[in-house]
Design an enzyme around this catalytic site. Structure first.
Site, PDB file in Angstrom:
ATOM      1  N   PHE A 232     -38.356  44.275 -17.424  1.00 14.88           N
ATOM      2  CA  PHE A 232     -39.279  43.315 -18.024  1.00 14.88           C
ATOM      3  C   PHE A 232     -38.898  41.861 -17.791  1.00 14.88           C
ATOM      4  CE2 PHE A 232     -39.322  47.057 -20.964  1.00 14.88           C
ATOM      5  CZ  PHE A 232     -40.524  47.574 -20.523  1.00 14.88           C
ATOM      6  N   GLY A 233     -37.803  41.587 -17.127  1.00 16.60           N
ATOM      7  CA  GLY A 233     -37.427  40.199 -16.959  1.00 16.60           C
ATOM      8  C   GLY A 233     -36.253  40.001 -16.029  1.00 16.60           C
TER       9      GLY A 233
ATOM     10  N   ASP B 187     -32.945  50.697 -27.169  1.00 15.10           N
ATOM     11  CA  ASP B 187     -32.300  50.650 -25.849  1.00 15.10           C
ATOM     12  C   ASP B 187     -30.851  50.201 -25.985  1.00 15.10           C
ATOM     13  OD1 ASP B 187     -32.122  51.048 -23.149  1.00 15.10           O
ATOM     14  OD2 ASP B 187     -32.980  49.115 -22.597  1.00 15.10           O
TER      15      ASP B 187
ATOM     16  N   ILE C 279     -28.015  36.399 -12.980  1.00 14.23           N
ATOM     17  CA  ILE C 279     -26.942  37.217 -13.540  1.00 14.23           C
ATOM     18  C   ILE C 279     -27.421  38.598 -13.952  1.00 14.23           C
ATOM     19  CG2 ILE C 279     -25.569  35.257 -14.327  1.00 14.23           C
ATOM     20  CD1 ILE C 279     -26.757  35.578 -17.078  1.00 14.23           C
ATOM     21  N   GLY C 280     -28.719  38.873 -13.863  1.00 22.11           N
ATOM     22  CA  GLY C 280     -29.192  40.203 -14.211  1.00 22.11           C
ATOM     23  C   GLY C 280     -30.704  40.288 -14.178  1.00 22.11           C
ATOM     24  N   TYR C 281     -31.185  41.508 -14.079  1.00 19.54           N
ATOM     25  CA  TYR C 281     -32.625  41.739 -14.114  1.00 19.54           C
ATOM     26  C   TYR C 281     -32.868  43.149 -14.603  1.00 19.54           C
ATOM     27  CZ  TYR C 281     -32.077  44.416  -9.770  1.00 19.54           C
ATOM     28  OH  TYR C 281     -31.689  45.337  -8.833  1.00 19.54           O
ATOM     29  N   GLY C 282     -34.072  43.371 -15.109  1.00 23.38           N
ATOM     30  CA  GLY C 282     -34.441  44.678 -15.616  1.00 23.38           C
ATOM     31  C   GLY C 282     -35.915  44.935 -15.408  1.00 23.38           C
TER      32      GLY C 282
ATOM     33  N   VAL D 256     -32.844  37.299 -15.570  1.00 19.78           N
ATOM     34  CA  VAL D 256     -32.007  36.377 -16.329  1.00 19.78           C
ATOM     35  C   VAL D 256     -31.168  35.554 -15.361  1.00 19.78           C
ATOM     36  CG1 VAL D 256     -30.278  36.142 -18.138  1.00 19.78           C
ATOM     37  CG2 VAL D 256     -31.940  38.014 -18.242  1.00 19.78           C
TER      38      VAL D 256
END
EC number: 2.7.11.24
Length: 657
Positions: A219-220, A391, A214-217, A222
């Site tokens: 540092f990680g 952030d 459902i998401g990523y950035g 999800v």
């Protein structure tokens, strides 16, 4: 056949672990992380609140405040209860209607609530269940039924926690949204009574939705997964390369430490940390680095008089010996790299504020006020804990269809001391929401950088587009000056000299604050006044989070939130009106000691890793049962290969003045 879910119970799951029964209905399977999440009509819900409260009074359902529920949870740690009682304690976090648990093993009803016959029957039945607790046989087949279905698993009984895990099922028709307040208490209470009357344990109903990213950035990554212990949807965050360097190790340890301390309606909290598959990994990993240094020291002390011709062969043999030993003991280098990934479970929300803003659905001024109030309310909780988020942006503000908002993603957060401004990196905050002092290279800053971000989000909610959308940091700074005017020397006292000279060379420019009225047709004088105070160029003149919460513009947002959305206020059966908490905007109960950050900065990689490992192992697992990754899951291959954002996907770096 591979199982469908990524999480499963840990291999050493205790055979006598008990799980709460979960009664699911079509109305309880709500939301997914999608942009189509529809928000509740706050005005209609507020108008119907009185009639709903009267309905609750007529049904005679007891409602207790949050602090009594906390006491009940504490008592539960000392007395193992029937799974149905555990279900009541967990559900009590969201529905304050459950009987209080005394420190005596018996379950005592509250004396200040008019009890119906069903409650007396429940009281007597629960007493019998507690007396028979030690005689019940363990359900050893539960892991066989559930373990192969989930991505994580559990180990032994411990503490009981509460979750807020909602996700829409795209295969089901969307229900008409209703604010989950007192009218739902009757339904949940009746379910709890029926569950208590069941003589046999029933395993939790598994959510049929597939696990998916459902998401990523930076540092990680999800994923949305199913917790096999409760059948609920939760968020699984994968943080790779934890021990790649000292800075990465500090960041992950800091984030886990912060998430573990959060207990707030508007801040995402940690549910669980997946324990390493190999408990001795940290000690073995440390030996990889320590052993060569010892051998090298001994080698150098013995080969000084020897010709250099013999040095390289001996070193090669030594390295080969080390790798053979590691292989012999079952500790391969590749396995060590795999174990540098940390997995945490958090609450799962339906969407985020960015998806809401760019969606075609209507955002009323009531929605704006409730959202801004909740952002500031959660930010006060963080700032009073001596935490800078660094952030704040719409994508890091999770939202449910009931308009509950939670601040998430603490990868850039850190503790700070307001009395001692230390140098910190200015490579924080997404550019569009970055305060001018950060754009100008300031190394010493305060929580005012978060306040600036809230001001940008406030304006974005009003006009449904980004306020300062620039291609680069210099253009971003210029757009700010075009709105606020050329700053004074005092306003730029934290900026570096190169940035000051750049601004002064451009010449003076008058402010254009009247343009804020054109953000929306519903922009009022109070809205502009709050915006101007949030967007002060000088961080010392910027409004504080406490002052912003007391602004007249947010009074209606506070009233709506505490009338039917918060967990700190409650309703009694014999009181017609809602009882409000004395502290509507609570502070953090145990702020971080600024010395903790200083002490962590003195630790080596090995010492920090040991502390982090000890923290993970000492923390009790949710529901008293630990989880692990299920490599037999159909989604495991995609999950294992999922990676963080690449450098080209990240926002531009700050300007080097």
């Amino acid at each position: 056949m591979p199982s469908s879910t990524l999480l499963e119970l840990a291999p050493n799951t205790h055979s006598k672990c008990k799980f709460e029964t979960r009664n699911r209905s079509s109305s309880s399977s709500s939301g997914c992380s999608s942009s189509s999440t529809e928000l509740y009509d706050l005005a209609a819900a507020h108008a119907a609140l009185i009639s709903r409260q009267q309905q609750i009074l007529n049904q005679g359902i007891p409602i207790i405040p949050e602090h009594q529920l906390a006491a009940a949870a504490v008592a539960h740690h000392h007395h193992q209860l029937h799974p149905s009682v555990q279900h009541q304690l967990v559900a009590g976090h969201h529905h304050h209607h459950l009987p209080q648990v005394a420190h005596h093993p018996a379950i005592l009803p509250r004396s200040d609530v008019i009890q119906q016959p069903s409650h007396f029957a429940l009281h007597q039945h629960l007493q019998n269940l507690v007396q028979q607790q030690q005689q019940q046989q363990a359900l050893h087949h539960h892991q066989q039924l559930v373990g192969d279905m989930a991505l994580v698993s559990h180990t032994h009984p411990a503490a009981v926690g509460s979750t807020t895990c909602y996700e829409k099922n795209p295969q089901k028709q969307q229900q008409v949204p209703q604010i989950p307040t007192q009218p739902q208490v009757a339904h949940v209470s009746s379910n709890a009574i029926l569950a208590a009357a069941q003589p046999f344990y029933q395993p939790p109903v598994q959510d049929s939705q597939p696990d998916r990213p459902i998401g990523y950035g930076a540092f990680g990554v999800v994923w949305s997964v199913t917790d096999p212990r409760s059948g609920k949807r939760v968020a699984l965050k994968k943080m790779p390369n934890v021990f790649q360097n000292l800075a990465s190790c500090k960041r992950v340890f800091r984030e886990i430490k912060m998430l573990s301390s959060f207990r707030h309606d508007n801040v995402l909290s940690l549910l669980d940390i997946l324990q390493p598959a190999n408990p001795s990994f940290f000690q073995e990993f440390t030996s990889w680095h320590l052993t060569p240094s010892i051998h090298h020291q001994r080698l150098i002390s013995h080969i000084k008089p020897i010709c250099l011709f013999f040095v390289l062969p001996l070193v090669s043999l030594l390295c080969a010996h080390m790798y053979v030993c590691m292989w012999w003991h079952g500790t391969a280098l590749l396995e060590g790299r795999k174990e540098t990934i940390t997995y945490v479970l958090t609450e799962l929300m339906q969407s985020d504020l960015h998806k809401i803003i760019v969606s075609p659905q209507t955002l009323t001024i009531d929605h704006v006020k409730v959202f801004v109030y909740q952002i500031l309310r959660g930010l006060k909780y963080l700032h009073t804990a001596n935490i800078l988020h660094r952030d704040i942006k719409p994508g890091n503000l999770l939202v449910n269809s009931n308009c509950i908002l939670k601040i998430c993603d603490f990868g850039l957060a850190r503790t700070w001391d307001s009395r001692d401004r230390l140098n910190m990196t200015h490579e924080v905050v997404t550019q569009y929401y970055r305060a001018p002092e950060l754009l100008m290279g300031a190394r010493r800053y305060t929580g005012a950088v978060d306040i600036w971000s809230v001001g940008c989000i406030f304006a974005e909610l009003l006009q449904r587009k980004i306020l300062f959308q620039a291609a680069g940091p210099i253009e971003q700074l210029q757009m700010i000056i075009d709105l606020l005017g050329t700053p004074s020397q005092e306003a730029m006292k934290y900026a570096c000299e190169g940035a000051k000279n750049h601004v002064l060379r451009a010449g003076p420019r008058a402010p254009n604050l009247q343009s804020l009225y054109r953000l929306s047709q519903q922009t009022t004088d109070d809205a502009v006044d709050l915006l101007v105070k949030l967007l002060k160029f000088n961080p010392d003149e910027r409004i504080s989070v406490e002052e912003a919460l007391s602004h007249p513009y947010l009074e209606e947002g506070r009233l709506r939130f505490h009338s039917c959305m918060c967990s700190c206020c409650y309703t009694k059966a014999n009181v017609p009106s809602r009882i409000f908490s004395q502290e509507l905007d609570p502070k953090h109960e145990s702020p971080f000691d600024p010395k903790w950050e200083k002490d962590m900065s003195r630790l080596s990689m090995f010492e920090l890793r040991e502390k982090m490992y000890q923290f993970v192992m000492d923390r009790p697992a949710l529901y008293g049962v630990a989880l692990c990754i299920n490599p037999q899951s159909a989604a495991y291959k995609n999950f294992a290969s999922s990676s963080v954002a690449q450098a080209s996907e990240l926002p531009p770096s700050p300007q080097a003045w």
